[in-house]
Write an enzyme that holds these catalytic residues in place. Structure first.
Site, PDB file in Angstrom:
ATOM      1  N   ASP A   1       0.991  -1.300  -0.040  1.00  0.00           N
ATOM      2  CA  ASP A   1      -0.081  -0.133   0.045  1.00  0.00           C
ATOM      3  C   ASP A   1       0.764   1.229   0.032  1.00  0.00           C
ATOM      4  OD1 ASP A   1      -2.204  -1.631  -0.110  1.00  0.00           O
ATOM      5  OD2 ASP A   1      -2.218  -1.678   2.076  1.00  0.00           O
TER       6      ASP A   1
ATOM      7  N   LYS B   1       0.424  -8.046  -3.277  1.00  0.00           N
ATOM      8  CA  LYS B   1      -0.736  -7.021  -3.534  1.00  0.00           C
ATOM      9  C   LYS B   1      -0.846  -5.810  -3.986  1.00  0.00           C
ATOM     10  CE  LYS B   1      -4.233  -6.102  -0.478  1.00  0.00           C
ATOM     11  NZ  LYS B   1      -4.908  -4.780  -0.963  1.00  0.00           N
TER      12      LYS B   1
ATOM     13  N   ASP C   1      -5.734  -6.163  -6.695  1.00  0.00           N
ATOM     14  CA  ASP C   1      -6.896  -5.913  -5.817  1.00  0.00           C
ATOM     15  C   ASP C   1      -7.555  -4.717  -6.303  1.00  0.00           C
ATOM     16  OD1 ASP C   1      -8.661  -5.794  -3.709  1.00  0.00           O
ATOM     17  OD2 ASP C   1      -7.283  -5.384  -2.312  1.00  0.00           O
TER      18      ASP C   1
ATOM     19  N   LYS D   1     -11.111  -5.202  -7.258  1.00  0.00           N
ATOM     20  CA  LYS D   1     -12.385  -5.296  -6.796  1.00  0.00           C
ATOM     21  C   LYS D   1     -13.417  -4.728  -7.870  1.00  0.00           C
ATOM     22  CE  LYS D   1     -11.564  -4.833  -1.753  1.00  0.00           C
ATOM     23  NZ  LYS D   1     -10.092  -4.149  -1.809  1.00  0.00           N
ATOM     24  N   LEU D   2     -13.551  -5.409  -8.860  1.00  0.00           N
ATOM     25  CA  LEU D   2     -14.458  -5.026  -9.944  1.00  0.00           C
ATOM     26  C   LEU D   2     -15.943  -5.360  -9.951  1.00  0.00           C
ATOM     27  CD1 LEU D   2     -11.469  -5.244 -11.531  1.00  0.00           C
ATOM     28  CD2 LEU D   2     -12.861  -5.777 -13.452  1.00  0.00           C
TER      29      LEU D   2
ATOM     30  N   ASP E   1     -19.477  -4.335 -12.402  1.00  0.00           N
ATOM     31  CA  ASP E   1     -19.973  -3.376 -13.404  1.00  0.00           C
ATOM     32  C   ASP E   1     -20.954  -4.454 -14.229  1.00  0.00           C
ATOM     33  OD1 ASP E   1     -20.719  -1.494 -15.568  1.00  0.00           O
ATOM     34  OD2 ASP E   1     -18.568  -0.438 -15.096  1.00  0.00           O
ATOM     35  N   ILE E   2     -21.437  -4.157 -15.163  1.00  0.00           N
ATOM     36  CA  ILE E   2     -22.128  -4.978 -15.975  1.00  0.00           C
ATOM     37  C   ILE E   2     -21.262  -6.161 -16.555  1.00  0.00           C
ATOM     38  CG2 ILE E   2     -23.956  -3.249 -16.590  1.00  0.00           C
ATOM     39  CD1 ILE E   2     -22.713  -3.100 -19.488  1.00  0.00           C
ATOM     40  N   PRO E   3     -22.027  -7.394 -17.020  1.00  0.00           N
ATOM     41  CA  PRO E   3     -21.159  -8.549 -17.183  1.00  0.00           C
ATOM     42  C   PRO E   3     -20.242  -8.259 -18.351  1.00  0.00           C
ATOM     43  CG  PRO E   3     -23.366  -9.002 -16.627  1.00  0.00           C
ATOM     44  CD  PRO E   3     -23.288  -7.733 -16.637  1.00  0.00           C
ATOM     45  N   ASN E   4     -20.719  -7.529 -19.348  1.00  0.00           N
ATOM     46  CA  ASN E   4     -19.783  -7.147 -20.608  1.00  0.00           C
ATOM     47  C   ASN E   4     -18.753  -6.438 -20.076  1.00  0.00           C
ATOM     48  OD1 ASN E   4     -19.388  -7.646 -23.582  1.00  0.00           O
ATOM     49  ND2 ASN E   4     -19.841  -5.388 -23.594  1.00  0.00           N
ATOM     50  N   THR E   5     -18.647  -5.373 -19.671  1.00  0.00           N
ATOM     51  CA  THR E   5     -17.598  -4.684 -19.200  1.00  0.00           C
ATOM     52  C   THR E   5     -16.722  -5.420 -18.202  1.00  0.00           C
ATOM     53  OG1 THR E   5     -19.029  -2.832 -19.245  1.00  0.00           O
ATOM     54  CG2 THR E   5     -17.308  -2.426 -17.957  1.00  0.00           C
TER      55      THR E   5
ATOM     56  N   THR F   1     -15.507  -5.611   4.739  1.00  0.00           N
ATOM     57  CA  THR F   1     -15.654  -5.960   6.454  1.00  0.00           C
ATOM     58  C   THR F   1     -15.780  -4.418   6.969  1.00  0.00           C
ATOM     59  OG1 THR F   1     -13.295  -5.470   6.034  1.00  0.00           O
ATOM     60  CG2 THR F   1     -13.978  -7.789   6.507  1.00  0.00           C
TER      61      THR F   1
ATOM     62  N   ARG G   1      -2.315  -9.881  12.164  1.00  0.00           N
ATOM     63  CA  ARG G   1      -1.184  -9.096  13.285  1.00  0.00           C
ATOM     64  C   ARG G   1      -0.581 -10.006  14.004  1.00  0.00           C
ATOM     65  NH1 ARG G   1      -2.418  -5.730  10.210  1.00  0.00           N
ATOM     66  NH2 ARG G   1      -3.067  -3.815  10.364  1.00  0.00           N
TER      67      ARG G   1
ATOM     68  N   GLN H   1      -7.486  -2.090  12.434  1.00  0.00           N
ATOM     69  CA  GLN H   1      -8.086  -3.466  12.169  1.00  0.00           C
ATOM     70  C   GLN H   1      -8.718  -3.776  13.493  1.00  0.00           C
ATOM     71  OE1 GLN H   1      -8.461  -4.809   9.272  1.00  0.00           O
ATOM     72  NE2 GLN H   1      -6.738  -4.630   7.883  1.00  0.00           N
TER      73      GLN H   1
ATOM     74  N   ARG I   1       0.917  -3.341   6.989  1.00  0.00           N
ATOM     75  CA  ARG I   1       1.912  -2.662   8.066  1.00  0.00           C
ATOM     76  C   ARG I   1       2.626  -3.404   8.919  1.00  0.00           C
ATOM     77  NH1 ARG I   1      -3.493   0.956   9.359  1.00  0.00           N
ATOM     78  NH2 ARG I   1      -4.335  -1.194   8.784  1.00  0.00           N
TER      79      ARG I   1
HETATM   80  O1  C5P Z   1      -1.689  -3.119   6.837  1.00  0.00           O
HETATM   81  P1  C5P Z   1      -2.894  -4.254   6.843  1.00  0.00           P
HETATM   82  O2  C5P Z   1      -2.107  -5.560   7.330  1.00  0.00           O
HETATM   83  O3  C5P Z   1      -4.128  -3.779   7.747  1.00  0.00           O
HETATM   84  O4  C5P Z   1      -3.223  -4.253   5.475  1.00  0.00           O
HETATM   85  C1  C5P Z   1      -4.156  -5.226   5.018  1.00  0.00           C
HETATM   86  C2  C5P Z   1      -4.591  -5.080   3.374  1.00  0.00           C
HETATM   87  O5  C5P Z   1      -5.804  -5.819   3.298  1.00  0.00           O
HETATM   88  C3  C5P Z   1      -4.987  -3.742   3.059  1.00  0.00           C
HETATM   89  O6  C5P Z   1      -4.589  -3.441   1.564  1.00  0.00           O
HETATM   90  C4  C5P Z   1      -6.514  -3.522   2.997  1.00  0.00           C
HETATM   91  O7  C5P Z   1      -6.852  -2.613   2.341  1.00  0.00           O
HETATM   92  C5  C5P Z   1      -6.675  -5.014   2.700  1.00  0.00           C
HETATM   93  N1  C5P Z   1      -8.075  -5.495   3.113  1.00  0.00           N
HETATM   94  C6  C5P Z   1      -8.476  -5.421   4.461  1.00  0.00           C
HETATM   95  N2  C5P Z   1      -9.732  -5.887   4.716  1.00  0.00           N
HETATM   96  C7  C5P Z   1     -10.429  -6.269   3.895  1.00  0.00           C
HETATM   97  C8  C5P Z   1     -10.147  -6.083   2.524  1.00  0.00           C
HETATM   98  C9  C5P Z   1      -8.869  -5.911   2.128  1.00  0.00           C
HETATM   99  O8  C5P Z   1      -7.679  -5.059   5.284  1.00  0.00           O
HETATM  100  N3  C5P Z   1     -11.557  -6.794   4.276  1.00  0.00           N
END
Ligand code: C5P
Length: 232
Positions: free
Chosen positions: A10, A32, A59, A61-62, A64-68, A119, A181, A190, A211
């Site tokens: 990130d 990612k 990552d 996260k698309l 939209d309509i199926p064709n797109t 989440t 973590r 989180q 992180r």
């Molecule tokens: O820094 P951290 O370990 O919290 O990063 C988690 C990664 O997972 C981030 O890129 C965050 O956007 C992603 N993510 C998340 N929870 C989700 C979906 C994606 O923390 N439900």
């Protein structure tokens, strides 16, 4: 199915990202790439990281309509990413179209996983804003099952939901889980977190860790600790 640790890169630009990846001399972690980096740095960042030998979970996260979605997935497939994702709320026809777009002429394709409910969405907000009057857990499992019916490989979910997803969709259905973590680490923003060891025990296939690795004093050591605890 091989278990692996995916580092959430990130960072806001290409230079920072590549500087971070340069720290890794002996291993090529799975990374990612999210919307911020992709929209800022463009497809070139994917090509560059691929060229360096890393696997990539894109990552975006698309939804939209199926064709797109089919056409967009074809572009991502040609970028040679290893994993990408979409919103299961786009429905089964959209997910089927995504698989079609991702599948190359030789029959191969990147892994495709679904986001069920974000989440960040609480049961209360789901009811108020989306008019979904069901238990959050039931909605997550229903969307996961839709993804399975459409032919997807798995879902992104909390490690704490991974066991239930496996019960509902079968143990071959992949769970990719952020919210990890170290037992002695900072939780940050989180809320529902677990340790790499516990995620392994519950049945996550891939953990996504940002992180705790990227902000560590020694990112390589933190990555190795994650791999040791999760993969063993
Ligand atoms: O820094 P951290 O370990 O919290 O990063 C988690 C990664 O997972 C981030 O890129 C965050 O956007 C992603 N993510 C998340 N929870 C989700 C979906 C994606 O923390 N439900």
């Amino acid at each position: 199915m091989g278990k692996d640790v995916i580092i959430a890169c990130d960072f806001s630009n290409k230079e920072e990202t590549l500087k971070f990846l340069d720290l890794f001399k002996d291993e090529k972690p799975y990374v990612k790439i999210g919307m911020e980096l992709f929209y800022g740095a463009g497809p070139e960042i994917v090509k560059e990281i691929k060229k360096r030998g890393h696997k990539i979970f894109l990552d975006l996260k698309l939804c939209d309509i199926p064709n797109t979605v089919m056409k967009a997935m074809k572009v991502l497939s040609e970028l040679d990413v290893d994993m990408c994702n979409l919103h299961a709320s786009g429905t089964i026809p959209m997910m089927e179209a995504a698989i079609k777009g991702l599948t190359r002429a030789d029959g191969t394709r990147p892994l495709l996983i679904a986001v069920t409910q974000l989440t960040s969405t609480s049961e209360e907000v789901m009811k108020r804003d989306l008019l979904i009057d069901e238990k959050l857990d039931k909605v997550v499992m229903h969307y996961a099952n839709n993804a399975k019916l459409a032919g997807l490989d798995g879902v992104v979910c909390s490690p704490l939901e991974a066991g239930k997803v496996k019960e509902v969709c079968g143990k071959e259905f992949m769970t990719v889980t952020p919210g990890v973590r170290f037992a002695d680490g900072e939780v940050g923003d989180q809320v529902r977190v677990t340790t790499p060891e516990k995620a392994k025990e519950i049945g996550s296939d891939y953990i996504v860790v940002g992180r705790p690795i990227t902000q560590a004093e020694d990112p390589v050591a933190a990555y190795r600790r994650c791999v040791a605890e999760f993969v063993g």
